[in-house]
Design an enzyme around this catalytic site. Structure first.
Site, short mmCIF file in Angstrom:
data_model
loop_
_atom_site.label_atom_id
_atom_site.label_comp_id
_atom_site.label_asym_id
_atom_site.label_seq_id
_atom_site.Cartn_x
_atom_site.Cartn_y
_atom_site.Cartn_z
N VAL A 1 60.00 -144.22 44.56
CA VAL A 1 60.41 -142.99 43.78
C VAL A 1 59.22 -142.05 43.73
O VAL A 1 58.41 -142.44 42.85
CB VAL A 1 61.11 -143.22 42.59
CG1 VAL A 1 61.79 -141.81 42.04
CG2 VAL A 1 62.23 -143.98 42.81
N PRO A 2 59.03 -140.91 44.19
CA PRO A 2 58.01 -139.95 44.05
C PRO A 2 57.78 -139.34 42.80
O PRO A 2 58.04 -138.22 42.92
CB PRO A 2 58.04 -138.97 45.24
CG PRO A 2 59.47 -139.20 45.66
CD PRO A 2 59.87 -140.32 45.25
N CYS A 3 57.81 -139.81 41.93
CA CYS A 3 57.99 -139.49 40.36
C CYS A 3 56.77 -138.64 40.29
O CYS A 3 56.99 -137.79 39.30
CB CYS A 3 58.02 -140.65 39.38
SG CYS A 3 56.89 -141.73 39.66
N HIS A 4 55.67 -138.52 41.00
CA HIS A 4 54.66 -137.63 40.64
C HIS A 4 55.01 -136.12 41.11
O HIS A 4 54.17 -135.40 40.85
CB HIS A 4 53.44 -138.02 41.47
CG HIS A 4 53.43 -138.00 42.88
ND1 HIS A 4 54.07 -139.30 43.74
CD2 HIS A 4 53.12 -137.36 44.05
CE1 HIS A 4 53.98 -138.86 44.94
NE2 HIS A 4 53.63 -137.62 45.16
N ARG A 5 56.06 -136.02 41.88
CA ARG A 5 56.52 -134.72 42.40
C ARG A 5 57.35 -133.98 41.37
O ARG A 5 58.04 -133.04 41.54
CB ARG A 5 57.36 -134.99 43.82
CG ARG A 5 56.36 -135.36 44.69
CD ARG A 5 57.04 -135.72 46.12
NE ARG A 5 56.23 -136.28 47.08
CZ ARG A 5 56.33 -136.87 48.09
NH1 ARG A 5 57.80 -137.08 48.33
NH2 ARG A 5 55.66 -137.49 48.91
#
Length: 109
Positions: free
Chosen positions: A60-64
């Site tokens: 999950v690209p939570c940094h986006r």
DNA sequence: CATATGACACTAT
DNA sequence: AATAGTGCCATAT
């Protein structure tokens, strides 16, 4: 100390992960947009809490997921790391704020 | 059920 | 534009 049960299937947190994983590389989405996308407008804060758990780490690209004012918001490993990941995705970050923020936002349908 | 916490958002200053 | 106060929501205890 981290809480947030990651085992609760089909729960609020799962919906958050689901939407977050849809964000394409080089784009960002606000916590509020995620909340609205899962049918819980106003739960932007809760979205952040769910991501904080970050059980599906690299998946999950939570940094986006960032704030509406253009600041990148927080991150488990520190905002500095988050900025680095974003830059790697092609999103420039300067002084904790996203460059050309409005243009980088990804809109859900 | 009441209180506390936090990767937020909005409004007023 | 930057800061402070208030409101919101889902979880934890």
């Amino acid at each position: 100390m981290k809480y947030f049960t990651q085992n609760t299937s089909n729960s609020f947190a799962d919906l958050v992960y689901e939407k977050t994983s849809l964000i394409p590389r080089g784009r960002v989405v606000t916590y509020g947009q995620i909340a609205k996308a899962i049918g819980r407008p106003g739960a932007s804060r809760a979205v952040g809490n769910a991501l904080n758990c970050n059980p599906y780490a690299p998946v999950v690209p939570c940094h986006r997921v960032v704030k509406t004012d253009g600041k990148i918001g927080g991150f488990v490993s520190g905002s500095k790391v988050k900025a680095g990941l974003l830059r790697r995705d092609g999103v420039k970050v300067r002084d904790g704020k996203i460059v050309d923020f409005e243009k980088k936002i990804f809109h859900f349908n």
